[in-house]
Design an enzyme around this catalytic site. Structure first.
Site, mmCIF file in Angstrom:
data_model
loop_
_atom_site.group_PDB
_atom_site.id
_atom_site.type_symbol
_atom_site.label_atom_id
_atom_site.label_comp_id
_atom_site.label_asym_id
_atom_site.label_seq_id
_atom_site.Cartn_x
_atom_site.Cartn_y
_atom_site.Cartn_z
ATOM 1 N N CYS A 128 17.717 -6.269 -19.169
ATOM 2 C CA CYS A 128 18.108 -6.939 -17.647
ATOM 3 C C CYS A 128 19.615 -7.290 -17.726
ATOM 4 O O CYS A 128 20.329 -7.129 -16.836
ATOM 5 C CB CYS A 128 17.401 -8.389 -17.610
ATOM 6 S SG CYS A 128 17.163 -9.288 -18.980
ATOM 7 N N HIS A 248 20.122 -14.215 -14.020
ATOM 8 C CA HIS A 248 21.213 -14.281 -15.022
ATOM 9 C C HIS A 248 22.495 -14.357 -14.491
ATOM 10 O O HIS A 248 22.928 -13.671 -13.387
ATOM 11 C CB HIS A 248 21.179 -12.936 -15.994
ATOM 12 C CG HIS A 248 19.635 -12.902 -16.762
ATOM 13 N ND1 HIS A 248 18.739 -14.001 -16.785
ATOM 14 C CD2 HIS A 248 19.242 -11.951 -17.508
ATOM 15 C CE1 HIS A 248 17.749 -13.676 -17.590
ATOM 16 N NE2 HIS A 248 17.926 -12.493 -18.013
#
Length: 343
Positions: A128, A248
């Site tokens: 990710c 994130h």
């Protein structure tokens, strides 16, 4: 339009549930849908697009007549991917099992879609944090070769799965109520020690390697080299878990071989599919996890020169880990295969 038989392995987890959300949102052309999970989750009922589905225990026989198998990640990938390929399915895998296999393409569709056609039944979805970073790197790399990257990540607990998200919620509630706080998940459920994440930062994601980098940090280094097809880029990473539910964030410092101005960088990033530049310091306008959660694009802001080196830029990059960092990227791979008749 042709429709495809689709299986989702890990259908009850955070990424599996996001697959379902995105299949509906993007009108993905499926005919039959098989929801698979571990024995523990088998038998659960999921309502999807008005129809009730029963989650089945994944076995080697689960992939008969399946065209596309979306694997949400985890240890099950190594177990079931060979069986799915043997049954004739194309596996798009979110785990780390096959990412560095030279026979398996590692794909971000906006960055290296030409590599999809090299697949031999398995296509790997990158980590990710890697996906989010390379989305910002690619248009700049095409302008000037990158010499070095220093990246520090601020990774949401969604990267640790539904259990980590639930633990952050519970810890915050316990602290507010004056109750004792339990830590049982982070930095990893299988690790010998666990730390509170609420109102804290944990500078460890995954296990430590012999070189004192974590596995997560090495994923960012090795996967970026593979995706950009350039082993010469110097990359160093520090990955940190933060008390944020989703999305994130990354501080990315880039040293180029040639000059790339701030204005050029903004223009290149703005023109790149899947990237949104949100950068207006005068109005205190910049990307944040709170605003990017649930969004498909990667947001870039705080674009500025690094005056400590000759050709340097600093970027602040934010993206939803469960969407572009996982489920969306995998589904985009499937969509690209379908539209380019690569399956």
């Amino acid at each position: 339009m042709k429709k495809y038989n689709v299986a989702i392995l890990g259908a009850t987890g955070a990424v599996g549930q996001e697959f379902l959300n995105l299949i509906e949102e993007r009108n993905f052309p499926f005919a039959k849908l098989s929801l698979l999970a571990s024995k523990r989750s088998a038998g659960k009922k999921i309502i999807f697009m008005g129809k009730e589905y029963t989650v089945e225990e994944a076995t080697n026989d689960s992939f008969e007549n399946i065209d596309i198998a979306l694997f949400a990640g985890g240890a099950a990938s190594k177990t079931f991917a060979p069986a799915a390929v043997q049954a004739g399915a194309v596996v798009i895998d979110n785990s780390s099992a096959f990412r560095m296999d030279p026979e398996v393409p590692l794909i971000v569709p906006e960055v290296n879609p030409e590599c999809i056609k090299k697949h031999k039944g398995i296509i790997a979805n990158p980590n990710c944090s890697t996906i989010i970073m390379v989305m910002a790197l690619k248009p700049l790399y095409d302008k000037s070769k990158i010499k070095r990257i220093v990246v520090s990540t601020y990774q949401a607990v969604s990267g640790g799965g539904k259990e980590a998200m639930a633990e952050l919620q519970q810890q915050a509630e316990d602290i507010a109520a004056g109750r004792p706080v339990k830590a049982e998940i982070l930095p990893g459920a299988s690790l010998p020690k666990h730390y509170q994440i609420a109102f804290n930062l944990i500078p460890q994601i995954d296990i430590f390697k012999d070189n004192l980098y974590t596995k997560e940090e090495m994923k960012m280094i090795n996967e970026t080299h593979k995706i950009l097809k350039d082993e010469t880029i110097g990359i160093t990473a520090t990955t940190v878990r933060v008390p944020v539910f989703r999305s994130h964030a990354e501080s990315v410092n880039i040293e180029f071989e040639d000059n790339v101005s701030v204005e050029e960088a903004k223009n290149l990033l703005s023109a790149f599919p899947g990237v949104i530049v949100q950068d207006n310091p005068a109005e205190m306008d910049y990307p944040m996890p709170l605003m990017t959660s649930g969004k498909n694009d990667v947001y870039v802001g705080r674009i500025r020169q690094d005056y400590s080196i000759k050709h340097g830029l600093n970027l602040w990059v934010v993206g939803d880990q469960i969407r572009k960092g996982a489920a969306l990227n995998a589904l985009q791979i499937a969509e690209y295969m379908i539209s380019h008749d690569m399956n």
